[in-house]
Design a protein around this motif. Structure first.
Motif, PDB file in Angstrom:
ATOM      1  N   LEU A 111      -4.971  16.761  -9.198  1.00  0.00           N
ATOM      2  CA  LEU A 111      -6.044  17.700  -8.866  1.00  0.00           C
ATOM      3  C   LEU A 111      -5.496  19.005  -8.300  1.00  0.00           C
ATOM      4  N   ASP A 112      -4.418  18.925  -7.524  1.00  0.00           N
ATOM      5  CA  ASP A 112      -3.781  20.152  -7.030  1.00  0.00           C
ATOM      6  C   ASP A 112      -3.327  21.015  -8.197  1.00  0.00           C
ATOM      7  N   GLU A 113      -2.741  20.366  -9.213  1.00  0.00           N
ATOM      8  CA  GLU A 113      -2.289  21.128 -10.373  1.00  0.00           C
ATOM      9  C   GLU A 113      -3.477  21.719 -11.129  1.00  0.00           C
ATOM     10  N   VAL A 114      -4.520  20.926 -11.344  1.00  0.00           N
ATOM     11  CA  VAL A 114      -5.712  21.416 -12.051  1.00  0.00           C
ATOM     12  C   VAL A 114      -6.299  22.615 -11.312  1.00  0.00           C
ATOM     13  N   PHE A 115      -6.455  22.482  -9.990  1.00  0.00           N
ATOM     14  CA  PHE A 115      -7.056  23.572  -9.213  1.00  0.00           C
ATOM     15  C   PHE A 115      -6.123  24.776  -9.079  1.00  0.00           C
ATOM     16  N   SER A 116      -4.835  24.599  -9.341  1.00  0.00           N
ATOM     17  CA  SER A 116      -3.896  25.733  -9.258  1.00  0.00           C
ATOM     18  C   SER A 116      -4.177  26.783 -10.328  1.00  0.00           C
ATOM     19  N   PHE A 117      -4.926  26.396 -11.361  1.00  0.00           N
ATOM     20  CA  PHE A 117      -5.277  27.338 -12.422  1.00  0.00           C
ATOM     21  C   PHE A 117      -6.554  28.111 -12.102  1.00  0.00           C
ATOM     22  N   MET A 118      -7.101  27.892 -10.902  1.00  0.00           N
ATOM     23  CA  MET A 118      -8.324  28.567 -10.474  1.00  0.00           C
ATOM     24  C   MET A 118      -8.047  29.342  -9.200  1.00  0.00           C
ATOM     25  N   ASN A 119      -8.834  30.399  -8.996  1.00  0.00           N
ATOM     26  CA  ASN A 119      -8.752  31.076  -7.702  1.00  0.00           C
ATOM     27  C   ASN A 119      -9.628  30.309  -6.707  1.00  0.00           C
ATOM     28  N   GLU A 120      -9.572  30.704  -5.448  1.00  0.00           N
ATOM     29  CA  GLU A 120     -10.278  29.965  -4.393  1.00  0.00           C
ATOM     30  C   GLU A 120     -11.792  29.914  -4.641  1.00  0.00           C
ATOM     31  N   PHE A 121     -12.356  31.030  -5.081  1.00  0.00           N
ATOM     32  CA  PHE A 121     -13.801  31.071  -5.353  1.00  0.00           C
ATOM     33  C   PHE A 121     -14.172  30.082  -6.468  1.00  0.00           C
ATOM     34  N   GLU A 122     -13.382  30.061  -7.544  1.00  0.00           N
ATOM     35  CA  GLU A 122     -13.661  29.134  -8.654  1.00  0.00           C
ATOM     36  C   GLU A 122     -13.550  27.677  -8.188  1.00  0.00           C
ATOM     37  N   ARG A 123     -12.506  27.400  -7.419  1.00  0.00           N
ATOM     38  CA  ARG A 123     -12.302  26.042  -6.905  1.00  0.00           C
ATOM     39  C   ARG A 123     -13.488  25.615  -6.056  1.00  0.00           C
ATOM     40  N   ASP A 124     -13.892  26.476  -5.109  1.00  0.00           N
ATOM     41  CA  ASP A 124     -15.023  26.147  -4.236  1.00  0.00           C
ATOM     42  C   ASP A 124     -16.312  25.991  -5.039  1.00  0.00           C
ATOM     43  N   THR A 125     -16.483  26.806  -6.059  1.00  0.00           N
ATOM     44  CA  THR A 125     -17.673  26.717  -6.913  1.00  0.00           C
ATOM     45  C   THR A 125     -17.711  25.377  -7.642  1.00  0.00           C
ATOM     46  N   VAL A 126     -16.576  24.954  -8.179  1.00  0.00           N
ATOM     47  CA  VAL A 126     -16.505  23.668  -8.882  1.00  0.00           C
ATOM     48  C   VAL A 126     -16.820  22.528  -7.914  1.00  0.00           C
ATOM     49  N   LEU A 127     -16.207  22.541  -6.743  1.00  0.00           N
ATOM     50  CA  LEU A 127     -16.426  21.462  -5.778  1.00  0.00           C
ATOM     51  C   LEU A 127     -17.884  21.416  -5.303  1.00  0.00           C
ATOM     52  N   ARG A 128     -18.468  22.595  -5.037  1.00  0.00           N
ATOM     53  CA  ARG A 128     -19.892  22.633  -4.646  1.00  0.00           C
ATOM     54  C   ARG A 128     -20.777  22.127  -5.782  1.00  0.00           C
ATOM     55  N   LEU A 133     -24.216  17.960  -8.198  1.00  0.00           N
ATOM     56  CA  LEU A 133     -24.452  17.005  -9.279  1.00  0.00           C
ATOM     57  C   LEU A 133     -24.513  15.574  -8.729  1.00  0.00           C
ATOM     58  N   ASN A 134     -23.598  15.208  -7.837  1.00  0.00           N
ATOM     59  CA  ASN A 134     -23.601  13.872  -7.222  1.00  0.00           C
ATOM     60  C   ASN A 134     -24.904  13.613  -6.466  1.00  0.00           C
ATOM     61  N   ARG A 135     -25.334  14.592  -5.668  1.00  0.00           N
ATOM     62  CA  ARG A 135     -26.590  14.423  -4.905  1.00  0.00           C
ATOM     63  C   ARG A 135     -27.775  14.253  -5.848  1.00  0.00           C
ATOM     64  N   SER A 136     -27.825  15.032  -6.897  1.00  0.00           N
ATOM     65  CA  SER A 136     -28.927  14.948  -7.854  1.00  0.00           C
ATOM     66  C   SER A 136     -28.910  13.618  -8.592  1.00  0.00           C
ATOM     67  N   MET A 137     -27.721  13.129  -8.954  1.00  0.00           N
ATOM     68  CA  MET A 137     -27.614  11.844  -9.638  1.00  0.00           C
ATOM     69  C   MET A 137     -28.077  10.710  -8.730  1.00  0.00           C
ATOM     70  N   GLN A 138     -27.780  10.802  -7.434  1.00  0.00           N
ATOM     71  CA  GLN A 138     -28.224   9.769  -6.494  1.00  0.00           C
ATOM     72  C   GLN A 138     -29.739   9.705  -6.397  1.00  0.00           C
ATOM     73  N   LYS A 139     -30.412  10.824  -6.613  1.00  0.00           N
ATOM     74  CA  LYS A 139     -31.877  10.868  -6.546  1.00  0.00           C
ATOM     75  C   LYS A 139     -32.529  10.360  -7.834  1.00  0.00           C
ATOM     76  N   SER A 140     -31.769  10.333  -8.910  1.00  0.00           N
ATOM     77  CA  SER A 140     -32.311   9.933 -10.204  1.00  0.00           C
ATOM     78  C   SER A 140     -32.629   8.441 -10.223  1.00  0.00           C
ATOM     79  N   LYS A 141     -33.746   8.108 -10.825  1.00  0.00           N
ATOM     80  CA  LYS A 141     -34.127   6.697 -10.974  1.00  0.00           C
ATOM     81  C   LYS A 141     -33.222   5.995 -11.991  1.00  0.00           C
ATOM     82  N   MET A 142     -32.558   6.756 -12.838  1.00  0.00           N
ATOM     83  CA  MET A 142     -31.695   6.192 -13.884  1.00  0.00           C
ATOM     84  C   MET A 142     -30.250   6.037 -13.425  1.00  0.00           C
ATOM     85  N   CYS A 143     -29.919   6.601 -12.282  1.00  0.00           N
ATOM     86  CA  CYS A 143     -28.533   6.583 -11.805  1.00  0.00           C
ATOM     87  C   CYS A 143     -28.060   5.169 -11.502  1.00  0.00           C
TER      88      CYS A 143
END
Length: 148
Positions: A111-128, A133-143
């Protein structure tokens, strides 16, 4: 290419989630499900079998077979709870801790290598975005239920 299913299919393939094994450590092939089980046991303090099975969204019968395999491989120790002998608590053996730590290091390095191809803003955007997505999936009745 904004098809959500296609994006998630590609992500799963690139993460190796379609492979039978995640890695080989100490001469042992470690399956993806075993990797997840070792991670959860390591993350929690003496969790019950049911707790880990629920966390992973795996039925207890299937989970029990996976634990037996890990016990035979001397990676996991299963102990009856002192409060209730019907409940089994899980812990990692010394070898299990080594395997879990090795997988953690491999994933961190990857993951360090994958994120090394992104700047800090891109990395934070992906993580957020993943958190959202995780929170929304937890709310789904199909999850976390088998589709089919």
């Amino acid at each position: 290419m904004n098809n959500p299913r296609e994006l998630l299919q590609i992500l799963a393939r690139q993460f190796g989630l379609l492979s039978k094994n995640c890695c080989q450590i100490g001469g042992q092939d470690i399956s993806i499900i075993h990797s997840h089980i070792l991670y959860e046991i390591n993350r929690q303090s003496m969790p019950s079998m049911q707790l880990v099975a629920d966390t992973l969204g795996v039925d207890i019968t299937t989970f029990s077979r996976q634990i037996q395999s890990l016990v035979k491989r001397k990676l996991v120790k299963k102990t009856a709870s002192p409060e209730d002998g019907r409940v089994y608590l899980l812990s990692l053996t010394t070898e299990g801790k080594f395997v879990a730590g090795s997988i953690d290091k491999m994933m961190t390095d990857y993951l360090d290598e994958v994120f090394s191809f992104m700047n800090e803003f891109e990395r934070d955007t992906v993580l957020r975005s993943i958190q959202l997505l995780n929170r929304s999936m937890q709310k789904s009745k199909m999850c976390c239920t088998p589709m089919g």
